[in-house]
Design a protein around this motif. Structure first.
Motif, PDB file in Angstrom:
ATOM      1  N   ILE A 252       1.095  -1.138  -0.179  1.00 23.78           N
ATOM      2  CA  ILE A 252       0.615   0.202  -0.240  1.00 23.78           C
ATOM      3  C   ILE A 252       1.133   1.166   0.139  1.00 23.78           C
ATOM      4  CG2 ILE A 252      -1.553   0.661   1.737  1.00 23.78           C
ATOM      5  CD1 ILE A 252      -3.237  -1.236   2.414  1.00 23.78           C
ATOM      6  N   TYR A 253       0.963   1.836  -1.143  1.00 25.28           N
ATOM      7  CA  TYR A 253       1.395   3.183  -1.082  1.00 25.28           C
ATOM      8  C   TYR A 253       0.818   3.840  -0.942  1.00 25.28           C
ATOM      9  CZ  TYR A 253       3.705   7.659  -2.835  1.00 25.28           C
ATOM     10  OH  TYR A 253       3.688   9.276  -2.945  1.00 25.28           O
ATOM     11  N   PHE A 254       0.455   4.766   0.947  1.00 24.34           N
ATOM     12  CA  PHE A 254       0.042   5.910   1.082  1.00 24.34           C
ATOM     13  C   PHE A 254       1.071   7.388   1.057  1.00 24.34           C
ATOM     14  CE2 PHE A 254      -2.256   8.375   4.097  1.00 24.34           C
ATOM     15  CZ  PHE A 254      -3.868   8.152   4.302  1.00 24.34           C
ATOM     16  N   VAL A 255      -0.624   8.198  -0.316  1.00 19.43           N
ATOM     17  CA  VAL A 255       0.065   9.539  -0.081  1.00 19.43           C
ATOM     18  C   VAL A 255       0.575  10.237   0.673  1.00 19.43           C
ATOM     19  CG1 VAL A 255       0.320  11.477  -1.760  1.00 19.43           C
ATOM     20  CG2 VAL A 255      -0.196   8.963  -2.679  1.00 19.43           C
ATOM     21  N   HIS A 256       1.680  10.572   1.320  1.00 21.70           N
ATOM     22  CA  HIS A 256       1.510  11.893   2.531  1.00 21.70           C
ATOM     23  C   HIS A 256       0.586  12.662   2.044  1.00 21.70           C
ATOM     24  CE1 HIS A 256       3.142  14.588   5.495  1.00 21.70           C
ATOM     25  NE2 HIS A 256       4.106  13.457   5.423  1.00 21.70           N
ATOM     26  N   PRO A 257      -0.170  13.116   3.215  1.00 24.41           N
ATOM     27  CA  PRO A 257      -1.129  14.201   3.708  1.00 24.41           C
ATOM     28  C   PRO A 257      -0.898  15.504   2.527  1.00 24.41           C
ATOM     29  CG  PRO A 257      -0.579  13.203   5.416  1.00 24.41           C
ATOM     30  CD  PRO A 257       0.115  12.485   4.956  1.00 24.41           C
ATOM     31  N   SER A 258       0.060  15.487   2.381  1.00 25.68           N
ATOM     32  CA  SER A 258       0.983  17.288   2.354  1.00 25.68           C
ATOM     33  C   SER A 258       0.979  17.756   1.183  1.00 25.68           C
ATOM     34  CB  SER A 258       2.567  17.588   3.322  1.00 25.68           C
ATOM     35  OG  SER A 258       2.406  17.877   4.319  1.00 25.68           O
ATOM     36  N   ILE A 259       0.930  16.149   0.343  1.00 23.43           N
ATOM     37  CA  ILE A 259       0.557  16.429  -1.509  1.00 23.43           C
ATOM     38  C   ILE A 259      -0.185  15.417  -1.643  1.00 23.43           C
ATOM     39  CG2 ILE A 259       3.307  16.735  -1.703  1.00 23.43           C
ATOM     40  CD1 ILE A 259       4.133  13.899  -2.279  1.00 23.43           C
ATOM     41  N   GLN A 260      -0.959  14.864  -0.756  1.00 19.86           N
ATOM     42  CA  GLN A 260      -2.648  14.127  -1.793  1.00 19.86           C
ATOM     43  C   GLN A 260      -2.852  14.377  -2.679  1.00 19.86           C
ATOM     44  OE1 GLN A 260      -4.949  13.125   1.953  1.00 19.86           O
ATOM     45  NE2 GLN A 260      -6.163  15.467   1.519  1.00 19.86           N
ATOM     46  N   GLU A 261      -3.252  15.715  -3.255  1.00 23.07           N
ATOM     47  CA  GLU A 261      -3.369  16.294  -4.138  1.00 23.07           C
ATOM     48  C   GLU A 261      -2.513  15.409  -5.473  1.00 23.07           C
ATOM     49  OE1 GLU A 261      -0.086  19.042  -3.735  1.00 23.07           O
ATOM     50  OE2 GLU A 261      -1.792  18.595  -2.541  1.00 23.07           O
ATOM     51  N   ARG A 262      -1.751  15.385  -5.447  1.00 21.80           N
ATOM     52  CA  ARG A 262      -0.721  14.515  -6.239  1.00 21.80           C
ATOM     53  C   ARG A 262      -1.114  12.873  -6.592  1.00 21.80           C
ATOM     54  NH1 ARG A 262       4.556  18.729  -6.011  1.00 21.80           N
ATOM     55  NH2 ARG A 262       3.621  20.166  -7.790  1.00 21.80           N
ATOM     56  N   LYS A 263      -1.835  12.485  -5.893  1.00 21.46           N
ATOM     57  CA  LYS A 263      -2.077  11.358  -5.843  1.00 21.46           C
ATOM     58  C   LYS A 263      -2.475  10.905  -7.556  1.00 21.46           C
ATOM     59  CE  LYS A 263      -5.715   7.266  -4.574  1.00 21.46           C
ATOM     60  NZ  LYS A 263      -7.615   7.173  -4.197  1.00 21.46           N
ATOM     61  N   ARG A 264      -3.247  11.495  -8.303  1.00 22.74           N
ATOM     62  CA  ARG A 264      -3.179  11.267  -9.608  1.00 22.74           C
ATOM     63  C   ARG A 264      -1.666  10.871 -10.148  1.00 22.74           C
ATOM     64  NH1 ARG A 264      -3.446  16.570  -9.227  1.00 22.74           N
ATOM     65  NH2 ARG A 264      -2.412  17.493 -11.034  1.00 22.74           N
ATOM     66  N   TYR A 265      -0.959  11.180  -9.996  1.00 21.90           N
ATOM     67  CA  TYR A 265       0.246  11.152 -10.844  1.00 21.90           C
ATOM     68  C   TYR A 265       0.842   9.457 -10.828  1.00 21.90           C
ATOM     69  CZ  TYR A 265       0.593  15.798 -11.578  1.00 21.90           C
ATOM     70  OH  TYR A 265       0.907  17.471 -11.985  1.00 21.90           O
ATOM     71  N   PHE A 266       0.420   8.765  -9.317  1.00 23.53           N
ATOM     72  CA  PHE A 266       1.193   7.421  -8.921  1.00 23.53           C
ATOM     73  C   PHE A 266      -0.155   6.392  -9.195  1.00 23.53           C
ATOM     74  CE2 PHE A 266       2.867  10.484  -5.854  1.00 23.53           C
ATOM     75  CZ  PHE A 266       4.026  10.129  -6.191  1.00 23.53           C
ATOM     76  N   GLU A 267      -1.033   7.104  -9.468  1.00 24.03           N
ATOM     77  CA  GLU A 267      -2.617   5.932  -9.776  1.00 24.03           C
ATOM     78  C   GLU A 267      -2.134   5.116 -10.458  1.00 24.03           C
ATOM     79  OE1 GLU A 267      -6.294   7.683  -7.958  1.00 24.03           O
ATOM     80  OE2 GLU A 267      -6.144   8.691  -9.586  1.00 24.03           O
ATOM     81  N   PRO A 268      -1.474   4.886 -11.734  1.00 18.73           N
ATOM     82  CA  PRO A 268      -1.439   4.331 -13.089  1.00 18.73           C
ATOM     83  C   PRO A 268      -0.607   3.292 -12.635  1.00 18.73           C
ATOM     84  CG  PRO A 268      -1.270   6.537 -13.424  1.00 18.73           C
ATOM     85  CD  PRO A 268      -1.937   6.387 -12.434  1.00 18.73           C
ATOM     86  N   PHE A 269      -0.251   3.102 -11.721  1.00 19.12           N
ATOM     87  CA  PHE A 269       0.895   1.993 -11.479  1.00 19.12           C
ATOM     88  C   PHE A 269       0.923   1.088 -10.592  1.00 19.12           C
ATOM     89  CE2 PHE A 269       3.809   5.795 -11.172  1.00 19.12           C
ATOM     90  CZ  PHE A 269       3.898   5.952 -12.731  1.00 19.12           C
ATOM     91  N   ALA A 270      -1.188   1.402  -9.965  1.00 17.76           N
ATOM     92  CA  ALA A 270      -1.673   0.267  -9.420  1.00 17.76           C
ATOM     93  C   ALA A 270      -1.907  -0.929  -9.736  1.00 17.76           C
ATOM     94  CB  ALA A 270      -3.247   1.247  -8.552  1.00 17.76           C
ATOM     95  N   ASN A 271      -2.391  -2.360  -9.170  1.00 20.62           N
ATOM     96  CA  ASN A 271      -2.653  -3.412  -9.636  1.00 20.62           C
ATOM     97  C   ASN A 271      -3.618  -4.069  -8.874  1.00 20.62           C
ATOM     98  OD1 ASN A 271      -0.761  -4.776  -8.271  1.00 20.62           O
ATOM     99  ND2 ASN A 271       0.832  -3.858 -10.261  1.00 20.62           N
TER     100      ASN A 271
END
Length: 399
Positions: A252-271
């Motif tokens: 589980i990669y948990f995007v740090h709350p201070s940059i959570q708006e950038r979650k979309r950059y990492f979502e393509p790597f989910a499986n």
């Protein structure tokens, strides 16, 4: 000069000035004139959250001391709003009502540097000019391990600085300018509910949570940054995926709350084996309890794992840059004090993950002993100690 002008005319500074003129000064004068006598304790965290030390303390106080006039500030559209509203009085974060209680409260408790102020920049400007009459209790968000000048007495101006560990208490008490017992080792309120539930999940979890980088907050080329590329490498590594698949694990990669708006950059790597989450998706405190292994770089979340005596891996892929541009080192040395192995490259990271998985997610004796030394107090009375210290502070204020 250009940099100073940019700061002066930045959106955050303009908002600060607007709040100062239309909210801070009028509300301050109103409270000063009316002088409300009813004592109340104002508690808050981030505007959208109720999951940290502030929430746990508020819940404990509502359940154990309903005679106290307790108020929690949070946004009404926050996912956690209902959880707090079911406990006691809740006000809208940033509203005029919030500003009113900010000045009228006898005690203000917060996990952030602004200590209950609806605008932390306004707080920093006015804290020594027209300060609120309340006593300030800094609950903290995580263990302070590095030198953070914003936490010093002359900047934070806290009457109680709560520490969660003994070495932290020694460090803050010595170097941050506090006197007369203002720094207190009470243990974090949220540690009262820090229970290891990793054996109760059907699929064991590995939590990957690097902290944020101050120098990337406004970077338009985020995807080209080393930070992004290194995280991407972990999430797309074939050998790591095989380890997860063969052992029925989740990363589980948990995007740090201070940059959570950038979650979309990492979502393509989910499986099927890798999840990308942030605060809006899941309660981080529950993940801290349910995960069997933590991978981080410098995030103070590793103290929560050490408190539970669960394994940690430190992945320091940019150590020098982090020290130079984010936080300089404090009392905590990873080689001497850390609770797990330190790695600097991806292959070493994967090798250590494989080893810990093969060993059944057990922590070594060496790291277990370090945890015991770091947290000499291990009970479920942290909230009780908070109450006793805050109650004493309020009594002193009345005298």
């Amino acid at each position: 000069m250009n940099q100073k002008l940019k700061m002066i005319f930045s959106p955050s500074m303009l908002t600060c000035i607007w709040d100062l003129l239309t909210k801070y000064l009028p509300t301050y004068l109103w409270v000063a004139i009316t002088r409300p006598n009813k004592q109340c304790w104002l508690i808050t965290e981030r505007p959208t959250d109720a999951r940290d030390n502030g929430y746990v303390l508020f819940k404990w106080l509502c359940q154990n001391h309903p005679e106290k006039n307790l108020i929690y500030a949070i946004r009404k559209n926050a996912a956690d709003y209902a959880n707090v509203a079911n406990l006691g009085k809740v006000i809208e974060y940033g509203s005029y009502q919030h500003w009113y209680y900010y000045f009228a409260a006898s005690i203000c408790c917060d996990t952030s540097w602004g200590i209950c102020c609806p605008n932390s920049m306004t707080y920093l400007i006015m804290r020594n000019v027209l300060p609120p009459r309340s006593k300030r209790v800094f609950l903290q968000h995580g263990i302070t391990k590095d030198y953070m000048p914003q936490g010093r007495k002359r900047k934070l101006n806290a009457d109680i600085f709560v520490c969660g560990a003994y070495p932290e208490w020694e460090y803050i008490n010595t170097y941050f300018g506090y006197t007369n017992g203002e720094v207190k080792y009470l243990g974090f309120a949220r540690y009262d509910r820090l229970c290891d539930t990793s054996d109760k999940v059907s699929v064991k979890q590995i939590l990957y949570m690097p902290t944020w980088r101050a120098y990337l907050r406004n970077d338009r080329h985020f995807e080209q940054s080393q930070y992004y590329q290194k995280i991407k490498e972990v999430l797309t590594h074939y050998e790591l995926y095989n380890i997860l698949e063969q052992n029925n694990l989740e990363l589980i990669y948990f995007v740090h709350p201070s940059i959570q708006e950038r979650k979309r950059y990492f979502e393509p790597f989910a499986n099927s084996r890798i999840k990308v989450l942030n605060n809006e998706d899941y309660d981080l405190q529950k993940l801290i309890c349910s995960a069997s292994l933590l991978i981080t770089d410098f995030s103070s979340i590793y103290f929560d794992f050490a408190y539970q005596k669960k394994p940690v891996i430190y992945y320091h892929f940019d150590y020098q840059q982090y020290r130079k541009e984010h936080y300089s080192e404090g009392y905590f040395n990873y080689e001497r004090d850390g609770f797990g192995p330190i790695v600097y490259d991806l292959q070493s990271l994967v090798k250590n993950i494989s080893s810990i998985v093969a060993d059944g997610f057990n922590i070594s004796d060496e790291f277990s002993h370090r945890s015991t030394r770091f947290f000499p107090v291990r009970d479920c009375n942290n909230c009780l100690r908070h109450y006793e210290a805050i109650y004493k502070l309020e009594k002193e204020k009345r005298v």
